[in-house]
Scaffold this active site. Structure first.
Site, PDB file in Angstrom:
ATOM      1  N   GLY A   1       0.839  -1.202   0.000  1.00 10.85           N
ATOM      2  CA  GLY A   1       0.000   0.000   0.000  1.00 10.85           C
ATOM      3  C   GLY A   1       0.873   1.251   0.000  1.00 10.85           C
ATOM      4  O   GLY A   1       2.110   1.174   0.012  1.00 10.85           O
TER       5      GLY A   1
ATOM      6  N   TYR B   1     -16.250   3.694   7.069  1.00 12.40           N
ATOM      7  CA  TYR B   1     -14.788   3.544   7.169  1.00 12.40           C
ATOM      8  C   TYR B   1     -14.321   3.916   8.589  1.00 12.40           C
ATOM      9  O   TYR B   1     -13.593   3.153   9.224  1.00 12.40           O
ATOM     10  CB  TYR B   1     -14.116   4.424   6.114  1.00 12.40           C
TER      11      TYR B   1
ATOM     12  N   LYS C   1     -12.566   1.514  11.471  1.00 13.55           N
ATOM     13  CA  LYS C   1     -11.242   1.808  12.052  1.00 13.55           C
ATOM     14  C   LYS C   1     -11.361   1.931  13.575  1.00 13.55           C
ATOM     15  O   LYS C   1     -10.483   1.473  14.316  1.00 13.55           O
ATOM     16  CB  LYS C   1     -10.663   3.088  11.463  1.00 13.55           C
TER      17      LYS C   1
HETATM   18  N1  LIG Z   1      -4.671   7.312   2.983  1.00 14.97           N
HETATM   19  C1  LIG Z   1      -5.016   8.183   3.936  1.00 14.97           C
HETATM   20  O1  LIG Z   1      -5.270   9.390   3.678  1.00 14.97           O
HETATM   21  C2  LIG Z   1      -5.100   7.735   5.383  1.00 14.97           C
HETATM   22  C3  LIG Z   1      -5.481   8.672   6.357  1.00 14.97           C
HETATM   23  C4  LIG Z   1      -5.533   8.258   7.696  1.00 14.97           C
HETATM   24  C5  LIG Z   1      -5.232   6.945   8.030  1.00 14.97           C
HETATM   25  N2  LIG Z   1      -4.903   6.049   7.059  1.00 14.97           N
HETATM   26  C6  LIG Z   1      -4.585   4.664   7.453  1.00 14.97           C
HETATM   27  O2  LIG Z   1      -3.248   4.401   7.078  1.00 14.97           O
HETATM   28  C7  LIG Z   1      -3.090   3.000   6.774  1.00 14.97           C
HETATM   29  C8  LIG Z   1      -2.414   2.849   5.417  1.00 14.97           C
HETATM   30  O3  LIG Z   1      -3.190   3.538   4.447  1.00 14.97           O
HETATM   31  P1  LIG Z   1      -2.786   3.547   2.897  1.00 14.97           P
HETATM   32  O4  LIG Z   1      -3.349   4.801   2.335  1.00 14.97           O
HETATM   33  O5  LIG Z   1      -1.366   3.203   2.746  1.00 14.97           O
HETATM   34  O6  LIG Z   1      -3.694   2.336   2.379  1.00 14.97           O
HETATM   35  P2  LIG Z   1      -3.559   1.472   1.029  1.00 14.97           P
HETATM   36  O7  LIG Z   1      -2.686   2.169   0.050  1.00 14.97           O
HETATM   37  O8  LIG Z   1      -4.960   1.131   0.631  1.00 14.97           O
HETATM   38  O9  LIG Z   1      -2.792   0.169   1.520  1.00 14.97           O
HETATM   39  C9  LIG Z   1      -3.408  -0.837   2.260  1.00 14.97           C
HETATM   40  C10 LIG Z   1      -2.785  -2.160   1.872  1.00 14.97           C
HETATM   41  O10 LIG Z   1      -3.422  -3.202   2.637  1.00 14.97           O
HETATM   42  C11 LIG Z   1      -3.693  -4.268   1.728  1.00 14.97           C
HETATM   43  N3  LIG Z   1      -4.743  -5.147   2.229  1.00 14.97           N
HETATM   44  C12 LIG Z   1      -6.082  -5.018   2.079  1.00 14.97           C
HETATM   45  N4  LIG Z   1      -6.716  -6.058   2.635  1.00 14.97           N
HETATM   46  C13 LIG Z   1      -5.755  -6.883   3.136  1.00 14.97           C
HETATM   47  C14 LIG Z   1      -5.771  -8.124   3.797  1.00 14.97           C
HETATM   48  N5  LIG Z   1      -6.917  -8.760   4.065  1.00 14.97           N
HETATM   49  N6  LIG Z   1      -4.597  -8.687   4.195  1.00 14.97           N
HETATM   50  C15 LIG Z   1      -3.428  -8.071   3.931  1.00 14.97           C
HETATM   51  N7  LIG Z   1      -3.335  -6.877   3.276  1.00 14.97           N
HETATM   52  C16 LIG Z   1      -4.500  -6.294   2.884  1.00 14.97           C
HETATM   53  C17 LIG Z   1      -4.098  -3.543   0.462  1.00 14.97           C
HETATM   54  O11 LIG Z   1      -4.155  -4.386  -0.649  1.00 14.97           O
HETATM   55  P3  LIG Z   1      -5.139  -3.972  -1.884  1.00 14.97           P
HETATM   56  O12 LIG Z   1      -4.604  -2.674  -2.427  1.00 14.97           O
HETATM   57  O13 LIG Z   1      -4.992  -5.106  -2.825  1.00 14.97           O
HETATM   58  O14 LIG Z   1      -6.496  -3.802  -1.317  1.00 14.97           O
HETATM   59  C18 LIG Z   1      -2.990  -2.500   0.388  1.00 14.97           C
HETATM   60  O15 LIG Z   1      -1.808  -3.038  -0.181  1.00 14.97           O
HETATM   61  C19 LIG Z   1      -4.507   2.404   6.847  1.00 14.97           C
HETATM   62  O16 LIG Z   1      -4.673   1.811   8.098  1.00 14.97           O
HETATM   63  C20 LIG Z   1      -5.421   3.618   6.731  1.00 14.97           C
HETATM   64  O17 LIG Z   1      -6.654   3.400   7.384  1.00 14.97           O
HETATM   65  C21 LIG Z   1      -4.829   6.411   5.740  1.00 14.97           C
END
Ligand SMILES: NC(=O)c1ccc[n+]([C@@H]2O[C@H](COP(=O)([O-])OP(=O)(O)OC[C@H]3O[C@@H](n4cnc5c(N)ncnc54)[C@H](OP(=O)(O)O)[C@@H]3O)[C@@H](O)[C@H]2O)c1
Length: 296
Positions: A9, A123, A127
């Site tokens: 991710g 969402y 969380k």
């Molecule tokens: N992005 C933001 O603005 C933001 C803001 C606040 C907090 N966060 C938190 O930060 C964290 C990282 O976010 P991110 O933006 O890096 O998210 P991301 O790019 O969507 O990455 C999440 C990763 O987890 C993988 N995944 C999904 N289901 C899974 C499973 N069952 N087992 C193992 N891996 C799995 C996804 O694979 P697929 O891509 O194939 O689904 C993806 O590679 C998350 O906890 C998110 O809630 C994000």
């Protein structure tokens, strides 16, 4: 050894890059070892001395979660719970990433860790459930809530804006949601600091880059800095619009800056200003990472 979960991710890729730069002993997995599959998780852990699990995996499609709340909850709550259980069995610490969307955005000052939560959408609810399950598990844990992430791997608001600004004469951006943009590179340094500083710091922490702005202000700065970095090739007007004029499936908090006082004091951390980090990202890191990205 550190087990990085979710290394494909946006945040996970940045975390892996940092672990590599620091030459730390780690193993990294993503969907191929699903956090929904306890047997697969145990198999991966077998024979390894795991001291820390860093969970960057998640279901992160904010609007999609409105239609797939069961899946979002399975990944963000039950999956996180499985990692907490495993951390307990392995006597490892769990570092878990959560979100500003656990808040409803009705406060006038930055949210502190002990402020009341009240997610507006599926969402945020998923969380928050994840946080509760981790806390109840009794494992050694750090939950870091963060906000408005962007990073080299993308996709992110910054990537979308750069693309639109190169395609269109004008873009409309919401001006009545306030928050703090956060560069994944800054966040990963903070996550690793919990490990490097000894790890007896269980609890919830807030991390975002310093400063608060609207998405509209963010877009204007992306345009300015993008032009300077040669990533935006043409003029583009940016118009402020109200959230009500941009229909999205999920409701989002109107105000979600996070107070970073606790993490700054605990880790003795200097947190960069959001616009400094954005400029660093656009002028140095973005182009290097996106070798195939075509600029003007
Ligand atoms: N992005 C933001 O603005 C933001 C803001 C606040 C907090 N966060 C938190 O930060 C964290 C990282 O976010 P991110 O933006 O890096 O998210 P991301 O790019 O969507 O990455 C999440 C990763 O987890 C993988 N995944 C999904 N289901 C899974 C499973 N069952 N087992 C193992 N891996 C799995 C996804 O694979 P697929 O891509 O194939 O689904 C993806 O590679 C998350 O906890 C998110 O809630 C994000």
């Amino acid at each position: 050894m550190i087990w990085l979960v979710g290394n494909k991710g946006m945040l996970g890729r940045e975390m892996e890059a940092l672990l590599r730069r620091r030459r730390l002993d780690y193993t990294a997995t993503d969907r191929e070892v699903s956090i929904l599959d306890p047997a697969a998780l145990s198999r991966h852990a077998a024979g390894k001395r795991i001291d820390w699990i860093i969970n960057c995996a998640g279901y992160t499609v904010v609007d999609g979660a409105e239609d797939e709340e069961d899946l979002a909850t399975a990944v963000n709550a039950d999956g996180a719970g499985r990692l907490a259980e495993l951390a307990g069995e392995l006597d490892a610490g769990l570092i878990h990433v959560s979100t500003d969307y656990v808040f409803d955005g009705t406060k006038a000052e930055p949210y502190r860790e002990d402020d009341a939560t009240n997610p507006l959408g599926a969402y945020g609810r998923s969380k928050l459930k994840g946080e509760e399950i981790i806390r109840a598990s009794g494992c050694r844990h750090v939950i870091v809530r963060t906000s408005w992430l962007y990073g080299t791997a993308g996709p992110s608001f910054v990537h979308t804006m750069l693309r639109l600004m190169n395609e269109r004469d004008a873009v409309d951006v919401v001006d009545d949601q306030i928050g703090s943009p956060t560069y994944t590179r800054d966040l990963t340094e903070a996550l690793l600091a919990f490990i490097e500083k000894g790890g007896a710091m269980s609890g919830v922490y807030h991390y975002s880059d310093e400063g608060r702005i609207s998405w509209y202000d963010f877009a204007r700065e992306i345009f300015r800095a993008g032009r300077e970095a040669g990533l935006v090739s043409r003029p583009c007007r940016i118009y402020p619009i109200a959230t009500a004029a941009y229909p999205a499936r999920a409701r989002r908090p109107a105000f979600s800056p996070l107070s970073t006082e606790k993490i700054r004091k605990t880790l003795d951390l200097a947190i960069p200003l959001w616009d400094h980090s954005l400029r660093r990202f656009l002028s140095e890191d973005f182009r290097r990472w996106n070798e195939t990205y075509t600029t003007c």
